[in-house]
Design a protein around this motif. Structure first.
Motif, PDB file in Angstrom:
ATOM      1  N   ALA A 120       4.765  16.611  79.164  1.00 38.74           N
ATOM      2  CA  ALA A 120       4.200  17.727  78.397  1.00 38.74           C
ATOM      3  C   ALA A 120       5.248  18.453  77.554  1.00 38.74           C
ATOM      4  O   ALA A 120       4.983  18.806  76.402  1.00 38.74           O
ATOM      5  CB  ALA A 120       3.506  18.708  79.343  1.00 38.74           C
ATOM      6  N   GLU A 121       6.448  18.673  78.107  1.00 37.75           N
ATOM      7  CA  GLU A 121       7.464  19.413  77.338  1.00 37.75           C
ATOM      8  C   GLU A 121       7.963  18.599  76.141  1.00 37.75           C
ATOM      9  O   GLU A 121       8.268  19.156  75.081  1.00 37.75           O
ATOM     10  CB  GLU A 121       8.628  19.868  78.229  1.00 37.75           C
ATOM     11  N   VAL A 122       8.012  17.283  76.277  1.00 35.91           N
ATOM     12  CA  VAL A 122       8.406  16.420  75.156  1.00 35.91           C
ATOM     13  C   VAL A 122       7.277  16.391  74.127  1.00 35.91           C
ATOM     14  O   VAL A 122       7.520  16.485  72.918  1.00 35.91           O
ATOM     15  CB  VAL A 122       8.751  14.996  75.650  1.00 35.91           C
ATOM     16  N   ALA A 123       6.051  16.295  74.595  1.00 33.58           N
ATOM     17  CA  ALA A 123       4.897  16.319  73.693  1.00 33.58           C
ATOM     18  C   ALA A 123       4.868  17.619  72.898  1.00 33.58           C
ATOM     19  O   ALA A 123       4.582  17.611  71.688  1.00 33.58           O
ATOM     20  CB  ALA A 123       3.609  16.126  74.477  1.00 33.58           C
ATOM     21  N   MET A 124       5.179  18.727  73.550  1.00 34.92           N
ATOM     22  CA  MET A 124       5.205  20.014  72.852  1.00 34.92           C
ATOM     23  C   MET A 124       6.253  19.998  71.735  1.00 34.92           C
ATOM     24  O   MET A 124       5.991  20.437  70.617  1.00 34.92           O
ATOM     25  CB  MET A 124       5.485  21.150  73.835  1.00 34.92           C
ATOM     26  N   SER A 125       7.438  19.467  72.039  1.00 32.47           N
ATOM     27  CA  SER A 125       8.486  19.376  71.014  1.00 32.47           C
ATOM     28  C   SER A 125       8.041  18.507  69.846  1.00 32.47           C
ATOM     29  O   SER A 125       8.234  18.856  68.677  1.00 32.47           O
ATOM     30  CB  SER A 125       9.774  18.805  71.604  1.00 32.47           C
ATOM     31  N   LEU A 126       7.433  17.365  70.147  1.00 35.12           N
ATOM     32  CA  LEU A 126       6.988  16.453  69.093  1.00 35.12           C
ATOM     33  C   LEU A 126       5.832  17.049  68.286  1.00 35.12           C
ATOM     34  O   LEU A 126       5.708  16.786  67.082  1.00 35.12           O
ATOM     35  CB  LEU A 126       6.577  15.108  69.683  1.00 35.12           C
ATOM     36  N   SER A 127       5.011  17.854  68.929  1.00 31.81           N
ATOM     37  CA  SER A 127       3.858  18.434  68.231  1.00 31.81           C
ATOM     38  C   SER A 127       4.285  19.412  67.136  1.00 31.81           C
ATOM     39  O   SER A 127       3.501  19.715  66.239  1.00 31.81           O
ATOM     40  CB  SER A 127       2.912  19.111  69.218  1.00 31.81           C
ATOM     41  N   MET A 128       5.520  19.877  67.183  1.00 34.58           N
ATOM     42  CA  MET A 128       6.021  20.786  66.157  1.00 34.58           C
ATOM     43  C   MET A 128       6.145  20.096  64.796  1.00 34.58           C
ATOM     44  O   MET A 128       6.329  20.764  63.770  1.00 34.58           O
ATOM     45  CB  MET A 128       7.382  21.373  66.561  1.00 34.58           C
ATOM     46  N   TYR A 129       6.051  18.780  64.775  1.00 41.71           N
ATOM     47  CA  TYR A 129       6.152  18.022  63.527  1.00 41.71           C
ATOM     48  C   TYR A 129       4.784  17.773  62.900  1.00 41.71           C
ATOM     49  O   TYR A 129       4.677  17.098  61.873  1.00 41.71           O
ATOM     50  CB  TYR A 129       6.893  16.698  63.767  1.00 41.71           C
ATOM     51  N   ARG A 130       3.732  18.314  63.512  1.00 44.56           N
ATOM     52  CA  ARG A 130       2.372  18.158  62.984  1.00 44.56           C
ATOM     53  C   ARG A 130       2.204  19.013  61.734  1.00 44.56           C
ATOM     54  O   ARG A 130       2.715  20.109  61.648  1.00 44.56           O
ATOM     55  CB  ARG A 130       1.345  18.582  64.028  1.00 44.56           C
ATOM     56  N   GLY A 131       1.454  18.487  60.784  1.00 47.68           N
ATOM     57  CA  GLY A 131       1.114  19.259  59.595  1.00 47.68           C
ATOM     58  C   GLY A 131       1.990  18.935  58.407  1.00 47.68           C
ATOM     59  O   GLY A 131       3.065  18.353  58.527  1.00 47.68           O
ATOM     60  N   GLY A 132       1.485  19.305  57.235  1.00 50.66           N
ATOM     61  CA  GLY A 132       2.259  19.166  56.015  1.00 50.66           C
ATOM     62  C   GLY A 132       2.229  17.787  55.387  1.00 50.66           C
ATOM     63  O   GLY A 132       3.081  17.483  54.550  1.00 50.66           O
ATOM     64  N   LEU A 133       1.246  16.966  55.757  1.00 53.23           N
ATOM     65  CA  LEU A 133       1.163  15.621  55.185  1.00 53.23           C
ATOM     66  C   LEU A 133      -0.291  15.312  54.840  1.00 53.23           C
ATOM     67  O   LEU A 133      -1.103  15.063  55.742  1.00 53.23           O
ATOM     68  CB  LEU A 133       1.725  14.584  56.164  1.00 53.23           C
ATOM     69  N   PRO A 134      -0.636  15.334  53.547  1.00 49.51           N
ATOM     70  CA  PRO A 134      -2.011  15.024  53.145  1.00 49.51           C
ATOM     71  C   PRO A 134      -2.405  13.607  53.596  1.00 49.51           C
ATOM     72  O   PRO A 134      -1.609  12.675  53.509  1.00 49.51           O
ATOM     73  CB  PRO A 134      -1.970  15.099  51.613  1.00 49.51           C
ATOM     74  N   GLY A 135      -3.628  13.485  54.079  1.00 51.60           N
ATOM     75  CA  GLY A 135      -4.129  12.182  54.506  1.00 51.60           C
ATOM     76  C   GLY A 135      -3.790  11.827  55.940  1.00 51.60           C
ATOM     77  O   GLY A 135      -4.109  10.729  56.401  1.00 51.60           O
ATOM     78  N   ALA A 136      -3.149  12.758  56.678  1.00 48.85           N
ATOM     79  CA  ALA A 136      -2.765  12.490  58.066  1.00 48.85           C
ATOM     80  C   ALA A 136      -3.848  12.974  59.019  1.00 48.85           C
ATOM     81  O   ALA A 136      -4.411  14.054  58.840  1.00 48.85           O
ATOM     82  CB  ALA A 136      -1.445  13.180  58.400  1.00 48.85           C
TER      83      ALA A 136
ATOM     84  N   ARG B 254      -4.545   7.897  56.331  1.00 47.62           N
ATOM     85  CA  ARG B 254      -5.598   7.302  55.523  1.00 47.62           C
ATOM     86  C   ARG B 254      -5.377   7.784  54.095  1.00 47.62           C
ATOM     87  O   ARG B 254      -5.375   8.988  53.842  1.00 47.62           O
ATOM     88  CB  ARG B 254      -6.969   7.735  56.013  1.00 47.62           C
ATOM     89  N   ASP B 255      -5.159   6.862  53.224  1.00 46.08           N
ATOM     90  CA  ASP B 255      -4.955   7.194  51.809  1.00 46.08           C
ATOM     91  C   ASP B 255      -3.788   8.153  51.597  1.00 46.08           C
ATOM     92  O   ASP B 255      -3.827   8.994  50.695  1.00 46.08           O
ATOM     93  CB  ASP B 255      -6.239   7.783  51.194  1.00 46.08           C
ATOM     94  N   ALA B 256      -2.768   8.038  52.430  1.00 49.16           N
ATOM     95  CA  ALA B 256      -1.573   8.875  52.246  1.00 49.16           C
ATOM     96  C   ALA B 256      -0.666   8.210  51.215  1.00 49.16           C
ATOM     97  O   ALA B 256      -0.442   7.001  51.257  1.00 49.16           O
ATOM     98  CB  ALA B 256      -0.833   9.054  53.558  1.00 49.16           C
TER      99      ALA B 256
END
Length: 177
Positions: A12-28, A127-129
């Motif tokens: 969970a703590e690693v997943a939380m760190s990785l989740s900080m990279y979510r967002g900012g990419l159209p088509g994701a 998709r279509d990125a």
């Protein structure tokens, strides 16, 4: 027919760190952090007897805990990007564990995996990125600080037939060590 694959759970703590990279990419289409994992062997849709054979044979895999180092963000697909992922270093212990899974699945009668094994955690399916948008996304994330964890078990997951991304169910867990 169950759709199965084997893998390592991401703490969970690693997943939380990785989740900080979510967002900012159209088509994701971002994967939910609770579904982050490192696939060892995709098995696919199989009959109950083959599933049972694989379930039993995985119990014969005896390995020590595996230290996993996630060291960079990257993408699959080149000019037609299809996923953004966090790469896991292909350490000897991780590659040998994956090879054990490959042998067990092939012994159950399934064909060999044709793609080269690249251990990773999928963060988003694309998709279509645009390749330029993906390159910009990766470039703006700068240096990726290495994240380490020790996997003390591997699991047999099931999923529903979909375009990927979960939800995944742990059907069986096998200790490492």
């Amino acid at each position: 027919m169950p759709r199965l694959f084997t893998g390592l759970e991401v703490p969970a703590e690693v997943a939380m760190s990785l989740s900080m990279y979510r967002g900012g990419l159209p088509g994701a289409r971002w994967i939910d952090p609770e579904n982050y994992h490192i696939t060892l062997r995709f098995i696919g849709d199989i009959d109950e007897k083959t599933a049972h054979d694989i379930y039993v044979s995985l119990g014969e895999v005896h390995r020590h805990p595996v230290t996993v180092t996630i060291d960079e963000l990257a993408s699959f697909g080149g000019g037609r990007p299809r996923a953004v992922f966090a790469r896991a270093v292909p350490s000897t212990e991780l590659i040998e564990l994956q090879a054990d899974h490959e042998r067990k699945v092939r012994r159950a009668g399934l064909p060999p995996e044709t793609r080269k094994y690249t251990p990773h955690v999928t963060l988003a399916r694309l998709r279509d990125a645009s390749p330029i948008d993906v390159a910009d996304y990766l470039a703006t994330r700068g240096a990726f600080p290495a994240i380490r964890f020790t996997a003390t078990r591997f699991v047999l997951f099931s999923s529903r037939a979909s375009v990927g991304g979960g939800p995944y169910v742990v059907e069986a867990a096998y200790p490492l060590g």
